[in-house]
Design a protein around this motif. Sequence first.
Motif, mmCIF file in Angstrom:
data_model
loop_
_atom_site.group_PDB
_atom_site.id
_atom_site.type_symbol
_atom_site.label_atom_id
_atom_site.label_comp_id
_atom_site.label_asym_id
_atom_site.label_seq_id
_atom_site.Cartn_x
_atom_site.Cartn_y
_atom_site.Cartn_z
ATOM 1 N N ASP A 127 -32.532 8.324 -92.235
ATOM 2 C CA ASP A 127 -33.342 7.503 -93.144
ATOM 3 C C ASP A 127 -34.291 6.610 -92.350
ATOM 4 O O ASP A 127 -34.037 5.419 -92.139
ATOM 5 N N GLU A 128 -35.374 7.202 -91.870
ATOM 6 C CA GLU A 128 -36.399 6.485 -91.104
ATOM 7 C C GLU A 128 -37.778 6.936 -91.571
ATOM 8 O O GLU A 128 -37.989 8.115 -91.873
ATOM 9 N N ALA A 129 -38.722 5.992 -91.599
ATOM 10 C CA ALA A 129 -40.072 6.295 -92.083
ATOM 11 C C ALA A 129 -40.861 7.137 -91.089
ATOM 12 O O ALA A 129 -41.743 7.915 -91.497
ATOM 13 N N GLN A 130 -40.591 6.981 -89.775
ATOM 14 C CA GLN A 130 -41.352 7.755 -88.799
ATOM 15 C C GLN A 130 -41.028 9.241 -88.938
ATOM 16 O O GLN A 130 -39.859 9.623 -88.965
ATOM 17 N N PRO A 131 -42.044 10.102 -89.000
ATOM 18 C CA PRO A 131 -41.777 11.545 -89.073
ATOM 19 C C PRO A 131 -41.337 12.079 -87.707
ATOM 20 O O PRO A 131 -42.079 11.991 -86.730
ATOM 21 N N ASN A 132 -40.132 12.634 -87.636
ATOM 22 C CA ASN A 132 -39.636 13.204 -86.392
ATOM 23 C C ASN A 132 -38.401 14.046 -86.672
ATOM 24 O O ASN A 132 -37.857 14.028 -87.776
ATOM 25 N N ALA A 133 -37.961 14.787 -85.652
ATOM 26 C CA ALA A 133 -36.793 15.650 -85.802
ATOM 27 C C ALA A 133 -36.243 15.961 -84.419
ATOM 28 O O ALA A 133 -36.969 15.885 -83.420
ATOM 29 N N PHE A 134 -34.965 16.305 -84.344
ATOM 30 C CA PHE A 134 -34.374 16.725 -83.078
ATOM 31 C C PHE A 134 -33.170 17.618 -83.328
ATOM 32 O O PHE A 134 -32.657 17.705 -84.449
ATOM 33 N N ALA A 135 -32.737 18.289 -82.276
ATOM 34 C CA ALA A 135 -31.522 19.098 -82.292
ATOM 35 C C ALA A 135 -30.599 18.604 -81.202
ATOM 36 O O ALA A 135 -31.045 18.051 -80.192
ATOM 37 N N THR A 136 -29.303 18.788 -81.389
ATOM 38 C CA THR A 136 -28.330 18.352 -80.403
ATOM 39 C C THR A 136 -27.119 19.274 -80.449
ATOM 40 O O THR A 136 -27.029 20.156 -81.303
ATOM 41 N N GLY A 137 -26.207 19.079 -79.503
ATOM 42 C CA GLY A 137 -25.012 19.916 -79.436
ATOM 43 C C GLY A 137 -24.905 20.653 -78.115
ATOM 44 O O GLY A 137 -25.913 21.036 -77.526
ATOM 45 N N ARG A 138 -23.671 20.885 -77.651
ATOM 46 C CA ARG A 138 -23.484 21.471 -76.322
ATOM 47 C C ARG A 138 -23.715 22.975 -76.283
ATOM 48 O O ARG A 138 -23.907 23.549 -75.216
ATOM 49 N N ASN A 139 -23.696 23.650 -77.442
ATOM 50 C CA ASN A 139 -23.954 25.086 -77.505
ATOM 51 C C ASN A 139 -24.300 25.454 -78.942
ATOM 52 O O ASN A 139 -24.153 24.627 -79.859
ATOM 53 N N PRO A 140 -24.764 26.695 -79.187
ATOM 54 C CA PRO A 140 -25.135 27.076 -80.555
ATOM 55 C C PRO A 140 -23.988 26.988 -81.562
ATOM 56 O O PRO A 140 -24.220 26.763 -82.754
ATOM 57 N N GLU A 141 -22.758 27.139 -81.083
ATOM 58 C CA GLU A 141 -21.607 27.068 -81.989
ATOM 59 C C GLU A 141 -21.277 25.639 -82.399
ATOM 60 O O GLU A 141 -20.537 25.427 -83.362
ATOM 61 N N ASN A 142 -21.810 24.666 -81.672
ATOM 62 C CA ASN A 142 -21.546 23.254 -81.974
ATOM 63 C C ASN A 142 -22.853 22.478 -82.102
ATOM 64 O O ASN A 142 -22.944 21.330 -81.663
#
Length: 282
Positions: A93-108
């Motif tokens: 819930d933030e007004a700035q438009p942005n995105a990211f991905a995280t996790g140690r591998n595709p399964e997580n």
Amino acid sequence: MLGNWLKTSILMAGIVVLFGMVGAALGGAGGMLIALAIAGAMNVYAYWFSDKAVLRMYNAREVDAQSAPKYYGMIKELAANAGLPMPRVYIIDEAQPNAFATGRNPENAAVAATTGIMQILSERELRGVMAHELAHVKHRDTLISTISATIAGAISSIAQFGMLFSGGHNDREGGVHPAVAILVMILAPIAAMLIQMAISRSREFEADRGGAEISGDPGALASALQKIHNYAHRVPLETAEQHPETAQMMIINPLSAEGIKGLFSTHPQTEERVARLMAMAV
């Protein structure tokens, strides 16, 4: 895949060396041993828990097919296109438009987008952005980015407490000269930022290319990048300002680029990214 594991190993080794150098500068041989022990523990922690820490830092809330059907369905379709397991899906819930991905591998893995990005982008553009994030997951960039964000923050913190280690003594009294401590306090965070820069910039070009392939629409991602770039530097993201080590995880640099932070951008120029994507579209 081997290349990313090699980069991860080099990153971890570089972080351990940097921690050791900070410890040695601030506390001699004993300080170096303590710092190396902390570095080892931080690497273990970062590998297993850094994704959860970053999501918690941004107050991300997990959503599913019932709470966010269109957004969740989009991710499900793109993950299938990429041949990936379904990641966990979050909204910030933030007004700035942005995105990211995280996790140690595709399964997580997990992907997160702000409410701001959902408001300014069309469905086609948002699809391009989330395909970019899934490309990071597919390339296993997320392990590198979350580890570097966690450890860079730790390096900055230990450097900030450098004067406490010096104990106010000079080097003739067995402590660290205050000038040395101050120098380490300045240089250690810069070194951490340089490590992040070296890793992050090349990853973004590859994720743009991979995202365009996953979505099948490079023009949509190019249009999204232009929009996000125009908005992001006008709308602050306070969590990123307080934790600039996490900026390299975002699709567009979220920082206001004031002061020293502006000298160490972890993202390539948006114009060049757009040009490359438009060449793919042609």
